[in-house]
Scaffold this motif. Sequence first.
Motif, short mmCIF file in Angstrom:
data_model
loop_
_atom_site.label_atom_id
_atom_site.label_comp_id
_atom_site.label_asym_id
_atom_site.label_seq_id
_atom_site.Cartn_x
_atom_site.Cartn_y
_atom_site.Cartn_z
N LEU A 161 -10.63 0.62 -3.01
CA LEU A 161 -9.56 1.32 -2.31
C LEU A 161 -9.83 2.83 -2.30
CD1 LEU A 161 -7.01 0.18 -0.95
CD2 LEU A 161 -5.73 0.83 -2.99
N LYS A 169 -10.00 -0.99 6.24
CA LYS A 169 -10.28 0.38 6.68
C LYS A 169 -9.35 0.79 7.82
CE LYS A 169 -14.06 3.57 7.66
NZ LYS A 169 -15.53 3.70 7.79
N ILE A 195 -10.38 5.13 1.06
CA ILE A 195 -9.54 6.30 1.32
C ILE A 195 -10.41 7.55 1.48
CG2 ILE A 195 -7.79 7.84 0.33
CD1 ILE A 195 -6.53 5.33 -0.97
N TRP A 233 -2.46 4.39 7.65
CA TRP A 233 -1.70 4.97 6.54
C TRP A 233 -1.98 6.47 6.42
CZ3 TRP A 233 -4.14 7.07 2.17
CH2 TRP A 233 -3.30 7.43 1.12
N LEU A 283 0.84 -1.20 0.00
CA LEU A 283 0.00 0.00 0.00
C LEU A 283 0.87 1.25 0.00
CD1 LEU A 283 -2.93 1.15 0.25
CD2 LEU A 283 -2.56 1.19 2.72
N ASP A 284 1.98 1.18 0.71
CA ASP A 284 2.93 2.30 0.79
C ASP A 284 4.29 1.81 0.35
OD1 ASP A 284 3.07 0.59 3.04
OD2 ASP A 284 4.08 2.12 4.22
N ILE A 326 -5.92 1.54 6.29
CA ILE A 326 -5.92 2.81 5.56
C ILE A 326 -5.99 3.99 6.52
CG2 ILE A 326 -7.32 4.22 3.98
CD1 ILE A 326 -7.90 1.52 2.49
#
Length: 312
Positions: free
Chosen positions: A229, A298, A233, A304, A161-162, A301
């Motif tokens: 996604l 969730k 976000i 993140w 994801l990152d 995220i």
Amino acid sequence: MASRSEINEKMIMQTQKKKVLVVGATGFLGRKILRSLMQHSNVDIKAMSRRGAPKDEFSELEWVQADMMDPASLDAALQGVDVVISSANGYMKESLDADFQGNKNLAEAAARANIERFVFLSIVNSDEAQSVPHFHAKKVAEDVIKQVGIPYVFVRAPAFLDQTSDYIANGFKAGRFYAIGDTTTKWSYILTDDLADYLAKAAAFEGDQINNKSIDVGWSDGAKSQAELVQLISEVTGKKLSTWTVPWFVFQLLVRPIKLFSELGYDMFEMFLFFKKGRFVADISDQERFFGPAPLAKDVITRWAKSNKFID
């Protein structure tokens, strides 16, 4: 019945710390692995670098200078080591030397050192992706590790994801989400903080039940499409994103020409085309058994977004 001395010896053995060598310790993920290992009281950390100890928060750790392409240096680095974690890779530097020959050298050196456990960062369904060079390299490395006969744990990661350069975060700052191929095909994701935690847990795990396991990691609510996604976000941050999609035919059209001037570009395009097959999906059936509950998408995220200061 065991004698008192035998009982005492067993208790001492149970409380002895494992010496864990982290290969790839100076990388984006490697540094996170070091932080995660520092939370485990049953390990002593030894970090490997081609340049020696860095002058930062990890400078007080034990460092050893070695190179995966130099077997003699690996033999020296592995002295006194019980467990190896390898997250090293070379493909982002336009070289697969470390991914193929380097991992072979490391596995053979680990066998010579009688390592108790080799924790290897692999990739979800890499055995189905021979066309993707760095995916295939993981499968080849897994085979070598098995062949040399040392106990192993393969932690198979999905898409990050990152990353070092977080393209999702960069797009978010501009109010955009850059989608690959389409917004409906699902694949699995992982946050690198969580992946580092799983690799550390695999190294610190007491007992041999985890040995010789291949463990996919991901989210408890499964793979996500890019549309899902974007929705998550937006829900977490309260910010609506526009979606910019590069369609599959672009990758199909350019995958061969790009190989002429960029091996990394070719690798990435082949990876995206593998995503298109819908097979980049983690089977997390063993994740909770060995690493604890898998997180919800969730919740990941949200963490993140907080780390990027998109929310308080």
